[in-house]
Scaffold this active site. Sequence first.
Site, PDB file in Angstrom:
ATOM      1  N   LYS A 104       0.861  -1.148   0.134  1.00 31.73           N
ATOM      2  CA  LYS A 104       0.088   0.077  -0.152  1.00 31.73           C
ATOM      3  C   LYS A 104       0.795   1.221  -0.118  1.00 31.73           C
ATOM      4  O   LYS A 104       0.458   2.249  -0.274  1.00 31.73           O
ATOM      5  CB  LYS A 104      -0.884  -0.073   1.348  1.00 31.73           C
ATOM      6  CG  LYS A 104      -1.909  -0.922   0.918  1.00 31.73           C
ATOM      7  CD  LYS A 104      -3.126  -0.915   2.046  1.00 31.73           C
ATOM      8  CE  LYS A 104      -4.382  -1.986   2.037  1.00 31.73           C
ATOM      9  NZ  LYS A 104      -3.874  -3.362   2.008  1.00 31.73           N
TER      10      LYS A 104
HETATM   11  C1  LIG Z   1      -4.612  -4.241   1.349  1.00 30.98           C
HETATM   12  C2  LIG Z   1      -3.771  -5.626   1.333  1.00 30.98           C
HETATM   13  C3  LIG Z   1      -4.202  -6.802   0.399  1.00 30.98           C
HETATM   14  C4  LIG Z   1      -5.412  -6.471  -0.234  1.00 30.98           C
HETATM   15  O1  LIG Z   1      -5.447  -5.793  -1.306  1.00 30.98           O
HETATM   16  P1  LIG Z   1      -6.603  -5.160  -2.183  1.00 30.98           P
HETATM   17  O2  LIG Z   1      -6.141  -3.873  -3.152  1.00 30.98           O
HETATM   18  O3  LIG Z   1      -7.678  -4.703  -0.899  1.00 30.98           O
HETATM   19  O4  LIG Z   1      -7.245  -6.275  -2.977  1.00 30.98           O
HETATM   20  C5  LIG Z   1      -3.187  -7.787   0.537  1.00 30.98           C
HETATM   21  N1  LIG Z   1      -2.238  -7.998   1.148  1.00 30.98           N
HETATM   22  C6  LIG Z   1      -1.835  -6.881   2.087  1.00 30.98           C
HETATM   23  C7  LIG Z   1      -0.728  -7.279   2.703  1.00 30.98           C
HETATM   24  C8  LIG Z   1      -2.717  -5.789   2.067  1.00 30.98           C
HETATM   25  O5  LIG Z   1      -2.205  -4.882   3.035  1.00 30.98           O
END
Ligand SMILES: *Cc1c(COP(=O)(O)O)cnc(C)c1O
Length: 500
Positions: A138
């Site tokens: 993220k």
């Molecule tokens: C947010 C997140 C996801 C999921 O991603 P999306 O964009 O919501 O599908 C998967 N793994 C981790 C470690 C995350 O922080």
Amino acid sequence: MAVAVYTESVLILSIQYVSTRGQAAPQSFSHILLGGLASDGGLYLPAHYPQVTDAELNTWRSLSYADLALQILKKFATDIPEADLRTLTHKTYTADIYRNARKGEDAAQITPLRKLEERNGTQVVLQALSNGPTLAFKDMAMQLLGNLFEYTLDKQHAELNIFGATSGDTGSAAEYAMRGKRGIRVFMLSPHRKMSAFQTAQMFSLQDPNIFNIAVEGVFDDCQDMVKAVSNDLDFKARQKIGTVNSINWARVVAQVVYYFRGYLAATTANSQKVSFTVPSGNFGNICAGHIARMMGLPIDRLVVATNENDVLDEFFRTGIYRVRKSAETFHTTSPSMDISKASNFERFVFDLLGRDSDRLRALFKKVDTHGGFDLSGKPGSDGNEFQQVARYGFESGKSTHADRIATIRDVEATCGLTIDTHTADGVKVAREHLTPGVPMIVLETALPAKFNETIREALGRDAERPAGFENIEALPQRFEVMPADVEKMKSYIAERTGL
Ligand SMILES: *Cc1c(COP(=O)(O)O)cnc(C)c1O
């Protein structure tokens, strides 16, 4: 003919964003940057997907990550001058920020590929996306968002108060992206004493005066309800200049489009080759960016959605039935960032799947509110038969359980010498079930194992390695406020701090 060419060139110069629900006016990139949902409750998408040519892909092969991000962003953010976008992408994607690359890796690569294994002639590789400040993918998008927000607010002499709820990864990535930014404050709710010690320390150790951590006496759902209640008070929201940075934010999606181009270009030598991607998925934000990259013309073969026990998306991609879960049906798993009851970005894909028919889309999502879902399987009594078109978009899916995660973490450690986190393990497990001979499979690594140490200990009987700088994070002084789940108290807390 001349008219068509003219129209096309105008569209390329200026991309407009339309709402999936078709009842909000089209907007420019800068306009939708600071907002969330469109006024009709829909999500924004470009009126058409900008295309990438063979010649462009060839030139992009030798670009740095920052320059590649610039080339892609400039196709979407047509109302921001290119020179400014260049400054923003170079400020965001530097080795300084992505310093957690492993030994032998070049941090300047930002998202290096790591070879995992070869299975029946198919390469399986990980694309490292977690080298940023909070060790989760993220960061990649949120860091760009922080710089874009600061830039836009500066121009408008405006300010923004970001208000959100987190169970871990999102809040942390948002705070590290917004800390010290001019014109921005972050008010982040988290459930008191419910996050892991590492995640709590990551957030609460921030001492920046524009970051406000609020530990709510309750569970994550209480935090989310408070955010909803405050957002529904439109007067308060406008007066306090409240905004969000959740996963439906369009700029976050665009920033994620870059990894698919980067992964593709790093894994291939010619544009005639294809690759597939497997993506550990929750809110469908990351893989939605993969769908967009594919719609732009990137030669992606399959896009494989990997879910954990919360298999809303796997169910849809197997059956054509989208059925959101009740809170009581939502599992708390050891890949917690994928614990969702509905997938907030899924509507973007459904819009394309329906041939961009916003009237039908509105009817389907109304049915989600009234009946908890819809059925596109084409069976008698269903809401449509578009499920038959899903394969044309390259989508496949699979799911993984706690036992699968543990087994995969062990196996990858034993056979590849790499420790992977629980979410990435869900991805590897599902990827191995979707290999096509001769088509490299890229699994997106979404977090570093240090963030989910409890499960690494269970799988490997030892602690996950911590990147430099995180050794004693739990011992740092923490700055946070404990508050009851009381909306009025929350509102006064915000108002006192903004002075608005
Ligand atoms: C947010 C997140 C996801 C999921 O991603 P999306 O964009 O919501 O599908 C998967 N793994 C981790 C470690 C995350 O922080």
